[in-house]
Design a protein around this motif. Structure first.
Motif, PDB file in Angstrom:
ATOM      1  N   SER A 205      34.902  37.033  48.296  1.00  0.00           N
ATOM      2  CA  SER A 205      34.925  38.475  48.063  1.00  0.00           C
ATOM      3  C   SER A 205      34.829  38.740  46.572  1.00  0.00           C
ATOM      4  O   SER A 205      34.826  37.816  45.763  1.00  0.00           O
ATOM      5  CB  SER A 205      36.223  39.065  48.624  1.00  0.00           C
ATOM      6  OG  SER A 205      37.291  38.577  47.838  1.00  0.00           O
ATOM      7  N   LYS A 206      34.759  40.010  46.230  1.00  0.00           N
ATOM      8  CA  LYS A 206      34.747  40.356  44.805  1.00  0.00           C
ATOM      9  C   LYS A 206      36.104  40.034  44.204  1.00  0.00           C
ATOM     10  O   LYS A 206      37.095  39.948  44.923  1.00  0.00           O
ATOM     11  CB  LYS A 206      34.453  41.853  44.642  1.00  0.00           C
ATOM     12  CG  LYS A 206      32.990  42.168  44.829  1.00  0.00           C
ATOM     13  CD  LYS A 206      32.743  43.654  44.639  1.00  0.00           C
ATOM     14  CE  LYS A 206      31.350  44.013  45.069  1.00  0.00           C
ATOM     15  NZ  LYS A 206      31.252  45.429  45.459  1.00  0.00           N
ATOM     16  N   LYS A 207      36.085  39.893  42.909  1.00  0.00           N
ATOM     17  CA  LYS A 207      37.370  39.610  42.239  1.00  0.00           C
ATOM     18  C   LYS A 207      38.338  40.761  42.512  1.00  0.00           C
ATOM     19  O   LYS A 207      37.940  41.932  42.513  1.00  0.00           O
ATOM     20  CB  LYS A 207      37.140  39.467  40.740  1.00  0.00           C
ATOM     21  CG  LYS A 207      36.665  38.081  40.362  1.00  0.00           C
ATOM     22  CD  LYS A 207      36.790  37.870  38.866  1.00  0.00           C
ATOM     23  CE  LYS A 207      36.055  36.622  38.447  1.00  0.00           C
ATOM     24  NZ  LYS A 207      36.915  35.479  38.222  1.00  0.00           N
ATOM     25  N   PHE A 208      39.546  40.428  42.759  1.00  0.00           N
ATOM     26  CA  PHE A 208      40.543  41.473  42.970  1.00  0.00           C
ATOM     27  C   PHE A 208      41.896  40.984  42.440  1.00  0.00           C
ATOM     28  O   PHE A 208      42.095  39.786  42.247  1.00  0.00           O
ATOM     29  CB  PHE A 208      40.623  41.850  44.450  1.00  0.00           C
ATOM     30  CG  PHE A 208      41.159  40.744  45.311  1.00  0.00           C
ATOM     31  CD1 PHE A 208      40.366  39.660  45.654  1.00  0.00           C
ATOM     32  CD2 PHE A 208      42.470  40.777  45.773  1.00  0.00           C
ATOM     33  CE1 PHE A 208      40.852  38.649  46.441  1.00  0.00           C
ATOM     34  CE2 PHE A 208      42.943  39.752  46.563  1.00  0.00           C
ATOM     35  CZ  PHE A 208      42.142  38.687  46.900  1.00  0.00           C
ATOM     36  N   SER A 286      37.435  35.703  53.128  1.00  0.00           N
ATOM     37  CA  SER A 286      36.647  35.940  51.918  1.00  0.00           C
ATOM     38  C   SER A 286      37.562  35.998  50.701  1.00  0.00           C
ATOM     39  O   SER A 286      37.265  35.411  49.655  1.00  0.00           O
ATOM     40  CB  SER A 286      35.916  37.276  52.025  1.00  0.00           C
ATOM     41  OG  SER A 286      34.770  37.131  52.805  1.00  0.00           O
ATOM     42  N   GLN A 287      38.652  36.711  50.888  1.00  0.00           N
ATOM     43  CA  GLN A 287      39.569  36.863  49.755  1.00  0.00           C
ATOM     44  C   GLN A 287      40.190  35.525  49.395  1.00  0.00           C
ATOM     45  O   GLN A 287      40.269  35.160  48.214  1.00  0.00           O
ATOM     46  CB  GLN A 287      40.642  37.885  50.109  1.00  0.00           C
ATOM     47  CG  GLN A 287      40.072  39.303  50.140  1.00  0.00           C
ATOM     48  CD  GLN A 287      41.118  40.323  50.531  1.00  0.00           C
ATOM     49  OE1 GLN A 287      42.148  39.984  51.133  1.00  0.00           O
ATOM     50  NE2 GLN A 287      40.846  41.565  50.203  1.00  0.00           N
ATOM     51  N   ARG A 290      37.785  33.525  47.464  1.00  0.00           N
ATOM     52  CA  ARG A 290      37.695  33.956  46.074  1.00  0.00           C
ATOM     53  C   ARG A 290      38.877  33.404  45.275  1.00  0.00           C
ATOM     54  O   ARG A 290      38.714  32.884  44.179  1.00  0.00           O
ATOM     55  CB  ARG A 290      37.655  35.498  46.036  1.00  0.00           C
ATOM     56  CG  ARG A 290      37.935  36.149  44.692  1.00  0.00           C
ATOM     57  CD  ARG A 290      37.012  35.677  43.612  1.00  0.00           C
ATOM     58  NE  ARG A 290      35.607  35.972  43.883  1.00  0.00           N
ATOM     59  CZ  ARG A 290      34.594  35.403  43.244  1.00  0.00           C
ATOM     60  NH1 ARG A 290      34.835  34.489  42.313  1.00  0.00           N
ATOM     61  NH2 ARG A 290      33.364  35.696  43.542  1.00  0.00           N
ATOM     62  N   ASP A 294      38.807  30.942  42.014  1.00  0.00           N
ATOM     63  CA  ASP A 294      39.398  31.354  40.733  1.00  0.00           C
ATOM     64  C   ASP A 294      40.470  30.386  40.295  1.00  0.00           C
ATOM     65  O   ASP A 294      40.544  29.994  39.125  1.00  0.00           O
ATOM     66  CB  ASP A 294      39.983  32.752  40.857  1.00  0.00           C
ATOM     67  CG  ASP A 294      38.898  33.797  40.991  1.00  0.00           C
ATOM     68  OD1 ASP A 294      37.719  33.420  40.761  1.00  0.00           O
ATOM     69  OD2 ASP A 294      39.188  34.952  41.346  1.00  0.00           O
TER      70      ASP A 294
END
Lengths: 333, 702
Positions: A205-208, A286-287, A290, A294
């Motif tokens: 997923s996108k960075k969060f 997805s998260q 990510r 990271d």
């Protein structure tokens, strides 16, 4: 629907999965091409001219061309015979990236008796079967027909590339191996379906922002924790450690291999927990994906908790792969 | 222009690989116009200048294109090119459909196809060019079937096939193109026996299936249906072979060797010609003519291999009683006993004849006799006068004929190849002034004399004599054997039943009055003209003779080769096929042929297999062979063992996959290593190894 497409679809139902496919005379199909049919008509035309003109030499030419046709059929089949296909190790990719599968082509041992000096296979075409079945004429952008020669005693590596749409184990669609060589009058082909060890990770997923729960059982942080930022001393080298950290000068002085140690500034250790995230399964995967990427990038030590399995805190490429694989295979049957 | 073209090209091919591929293939494409030119060459030599220029410029255009200098024409220019081609064709051949015109059309079509090649993926056009190439090659055989041309065609078929295989090797592949030459060699080695079997045993249906448009353009050779002073003597210088003859038994004596050809009945005093021949017999392919010709004496049988002369005559010894041939269709004997084919002879033709050299021809129609008495008004008055005096003074036809012959014998007549030209009243001039002439002068003047004297007579042309080929034991009749003689009607009544009798006035000339150049044989003349030996003063007479003999031998050997070629390759037809079957001990019918065809094909494939296994046996030692068998069994059961893996690696893989066979796998590999690395050969070990491999039967696993 086109007969050849029908035939191909029927044949595709009969393809069985294999780790390695050996092409034998039983599994190779052969049919004349459009050009082959025109050639046959040409031979008949020449033969009727021979009868009409009562010309022995034209008779002979017609027969010679018929002979060439027959033998070329045999040779086309021979050109596929005893080829062996398998998939080498596949580098995993994230979902929706293109995956590259190295197809290994070689000649089976048994063929070596045939002609030691000259038993190369020429212009072997490899393509995904469904493309051929769907648009026999139109070549899609994803994967064109690939051609290769296979020399005797050598392995030919052909990277197949395919888009991915789904996490989990990657199922390679059936391949059609075909050849037109030598004269293009006949097309010999076979369908194979190869097993492979490819895994497709979930799409990150996108960075969060996420503050992970610190590892409760972590033993002391700070000075003891190893990082890369500040030099803190030497220790004896363990295989697997980065070569950059070897104290080469000491090695030159014959003091043995010493590895420099650093104390990391932001050296964290924590669990990535399924339950701390919200959303449906794919979103959570997805998260997590990510977060793992990271964490590995930052040099953190992390563990993974997903329903049904837990992976202990660690770091490194292999650990990352294990974690991502667990995500990839989550609830995939 | 070039930049524009390049830009368009890049746009066309979305993939870069395509562009690179086209570049790689350039060499093959550059070869295309070259091979096409070679293929078309035999046609081009006889084509008109316009067609030649057109084809060459198109080929050049394509060559320049492949070199990247100019682009191929667009649709509009191609359309104009087609129009120009049609214009040229119509200019040359009109709107008439003939063989030559269609061949020219085909040649132009294949060249224009080049202009349409888009890129290397354009299979359709390139295959079409190749296939047209094959077809054009084969059409060459319609004009000539000699050995050289056959070799030319065969070579080109091989080259075309090679190029076709090169085209099927896509340029992306890594192995060099010449790598596949060996493969094409094998293709031909295997295709050739198939072709030979089919050639021998494929049932030969006697053609034609459809009637062919006759070509008015091709000129005839040899004798024709017209004769005038000088027409036969022109032929005599030609060393060309008219036909070859194989006699069964010895040939008849020289004075019986008259090969009957055109019979000439009509004359205006200068030109001799014939009416449309009327058929005496119905048109059937195999004839017994004994009823028509009352033959006496021994019959002589022979086979004539007639070179194409673009006319209808089938030459045979006077007089044929039985004729047979598969390639001639609907031949017949005319009322004046000419043996004629229904269509012109455009190809080498073979037929079998039985002739009786002693015969009586006493059937004739009234019309025929009347026309054989016609003396052209207001021509050759002196001839007419002489004939009339004989008619008045002599009582019988026999006496008139003798008087005529004696006239030539007693007067100073000379036999020469180079007589003076005689234009008006040639017979008068020859008989009374010049007295020097060739056979046509003798024959025509004699016939005129006889007609004036009231004896029906006509001119017969043909060939006289034979020349033996010592190498091949057959005989040759050349154009230089062309001859003309006379035939007189001695009646079929109470006084005489002799009918038509052959009279050769030239035979009356004693040897001293025959000029030397006629005696000189063709070979002698040839040996000094074509060998181009300027007298060779230094050579002794003996050396000259041996040189001449060597030359003669060589010439005859070459002709013998041609004759065998004609006989066994070109002349291989239903008759020869049946002969072959009988020689092999089979009955000659199509069932036998089908049986032989299938049988020999099967035999051929078995032979290929035997050769394959023999080579396999030669190439590998037994232990290695069984080791490979072992690996093959493993691979068939689902392993993927490579040849470059050592036995130990194979062992580990195999045990992992087939733990239930662990003991036997271990034993096999162990034995193999022992045999391979032992210092001495151990036969027991080898035997054990082999039996173990044989026993090893792994179950197939996925």
């Amino acid at each position: 629907m086109d007969i050849s497409v029908k035939l191909q679809n029927w044949l595709l139902k009969r393809v069985s999965h294999k780790d390695s496919a050996l092409l034998t005379s039983k599994s190779i199909y052969i049919l004349p091409t459009k050009e082959g049919i025109i050639y046959a008509v040409l031979v008949i035309l020449i033969l009727s001219a021979a009868i009409n003109f009562n010309n022995s030499l034209i008779f002979f030419c017609a027969f010679l061309m018929a002979g060439i046709g027959i033998i070329s059929m045999h040779m086309t089949q021979q050109n596929l015979l005893n080829l062996q296909f398998s998939i080498a190790h596949v580098t995993p990719v994230f979902c929706c990236q293109n995956i590259s599968l190295p197809l290994v082509i070689s000649q089976s041992a048994a063929d070596s008796i045939q002609r030691k000096n000259n038993s190369a296979k020429y212009s072997i075409a490899i393509q995904f079967s469904h493309q051929q079945a769907l648009n026999p004429s139109q070549s899609s952008d994803i994967f064109l027909q690939k051609l290769t020669d296979v020399r005797y005693g050598e392995q030919t590596l052909l990277p197949l590339s395919s888009p991915t749409t789904q996490r989990g184990p990657f199922e390679l669609p059936p391949l059609t191996i075909s050849t037109l060589y030598p004269l293009g009058l006949f097309r010999a082909w076979t369908n194979i379906q190869l097993n492979n060890d490819a895994v497709i990770y979930p799409r990150p997923s996108k960075k969060f922002n996420h503050v992970p729960q610190s590892g409760s059982n972590s033993e002391g942080q700070g000075a003891k924790g190893r990082g890369f930022d500040d030099f803190s001393g030497f220790k004896s080298y363990q295989p697997g450690e980065s070569l950059k950290h070897i104290h080469w000068k000491a090695y030159a002085r014959e003091q043995g291999l010493l590895s420099k140690t650093f104390s990391g500034g932001n050296n964290h250790e924590y669990w990535l927990d399924w339950n701390e995230l919200s959303g449906d399964i794919e979103r959570r995967l997805s998260q997590l994906c990510r977060l793992i990427i990271d964490a590995e990038d930052q040099g953190d030590r992390y563990g993974l908790i997903i329903p049904g399995s837990t992976i202990n805190i660690s770091q490194g490429q292999l650990h990352q792969h294990q974690c991502l694989k667990a995500l990839a295979l989550y609830q995939v049957y | 222009m070039l930049r524009f073209f390049k830009a368009r090209f890049i746009k066309d091919s979305s993939l870069r690989s395509k562009q690179a591929a086209f570049k790689n293939l350039m060499s093959l494409h550059t070869l295309l116009p070259v091979i096409l030119f070679i293929i078309l060459l035999p046609h081009l030599t006889s084509a008109s200048v316009f067609i030649l220029a057109y084809i060459i410029s198109i080929l050049l255009w394509f060559t320049l294109h492949t070199l990247g200098i100019i682009p191929l024409p667009g649709k509009f220019i191609r359309f104009i090119l087609v129009l120009i081609a049609l214009l040229i064709l119509v200019m040359n051949y009109g709107f008439l459909f003939s063989q030559k015109a269609s061949l020219s059309l085909l040649s132009i079509m294949v060249c224009l196809k080049l202009m349409e090649i888009q890129n290397e993926l354009d299979r359709r056009n390139i295959f079409l060019i190749f296939f047209l190439g094959y077809f054009i090659l084969i059409t060459h055989f319609l004009h000539s079937q000699d050995i050289i041309l056959s070799l030319f065609v065969l070579t080109n078929i091989i080259i075309l096939t090679l190029m076709l295989s090169a085209f099927n090797r896509k340029p992306q592949t890594s192995l060099p193109l010449y790598d596949s030459f060996y493969l094409i060699g094998r293709l031909f080695v295997k295709a050739l026996p198939i072709a030979i079997i089919l050639f021998l045993f494929f049932p030969r249906i006697p053609g034609p299936l459809w009637s062919l448009p006759e070509d008015g353009q091709s000129s005839s050779t040899g004798l024709s249906d017209k004769m005038y002073p000088g027409s036969v003597s022109n032929l005599v210088d030609s060393n060309k072979i008219a036909f070859r003859v194989d006699f069964q038994g010895p040939p008849p004596p020289a004075d019986k060797l008259y090969w009957r050809g055109p019979v000439l009945n009509e004359t205006d005093g200068f030109l001799w010609s014939q009416q449309k021949p009327q058929a005496l017999t119905s048109q059937i392919s195999e004839k017994d003519l004994t009823g028509l010709i009352k033959n006496r004496g021994k019959a002589v049988s022979y086979t004539v291999t007639l070179e194409p002369h673009q006319q209808k005559w089938l030459f045979a010894l006077e007089m044929p009683s039985r004729v047979q041939g598969t390639t001639i269709k609907g031949f017949y004997l005319s009322t004046d006993f000419q043996l004629l084919n229904k269509t012109n002879i455009y190809q080498l033709t073979q037929y079998q004849v039985t002739s009786s050299t002693q015969f009586i021809l006493n059937q004739v129609s009234k019309n025929e006799l009347q026309s054989a008495l016609k003396f052209p008004q207001a021509s050759n008055p002196r001839t007419y006068k002489l004939g009339k005096t004989w008619q008045q003074s002599l009582s019988s036809k026999q006496e008139i004929v003798s008087a005529g012959l004696n006239y030539y014998k007693n007067m100073p007549f000379y036999y020469t190849k180079k007589p003076d030209t005689m234009l008006d009243n040639p017979s008068d001039e020859f008989l009374f002034d010049k007295k020097r002439g060739f056979c046509e002068h003798y024959a025509s003047s004699f016939v005129l004399l006889m007609r004036a004297a009231g004896v029906p007579a006509r001119v017969v042309t043909g060939y006289q004599g034979i020349e033996k080929n010592e190498v091949g034991d057959y005989y040759v009749v050349r154009q230089s054997n062309a001859h003309a003689w006379a035939e007189v009607w001695l009646g079929n009544d109470a006084f005489s039943k002799k009918g038509w009798v052959r009279v050769d006035p030239t035979a009356m000339i004693p040897p001293e009055r025959i000029e030397a150049d006629i005696f000189q044989t063709n070979l002698e003349r040839l040996s000094f003209s074509s060998l181009n030996i300027p007298d060779l003063p230094r050579l002794s007479a003996q050396q000259k003779t041996s040189l001449y003999n060597f030359y003669k031998q060589l010439k005859q050997s070459i002709d013998n080769l041609k004759h065998s070629w004609n006989n066994w390759i070109l002349g291989y037809d239903q008759t020869k096929q049946n002969l072959l079957l009988k020689l092999m001990g089979f009955s000659a019918n199509w069932q036998t042929l089908i049986f032989l065809l299938i049988g020999s094909m099967a035999g051929l494939f078995i032979l290929f297999q035997i050769i394959y296994f023999f080579r396999l046996y030669q190439q590998t030692d037994k232990v290695y062979q069984y080791y490979l068998k072992f690996i093959h069994k493993l691979n068939h059961a689902g392993l993927s063992v490579q040849l470059n893996e050592g036995p130990e690696a194979v062992k580990h893989q195999a045990i992992k996959q087939f733990p239930e066979h662990k003991i036997i796998i271990l034993s096999i590999i162990d034995h193999y290593i022992q045999i391979r690395y032992a210092s001495q050969k151990n036969k027991d070990l080898i035997m054990q190894f082999i039996t173990q491999v044989k026993q090893f039967k792994p179950l197939h696993k996925r």
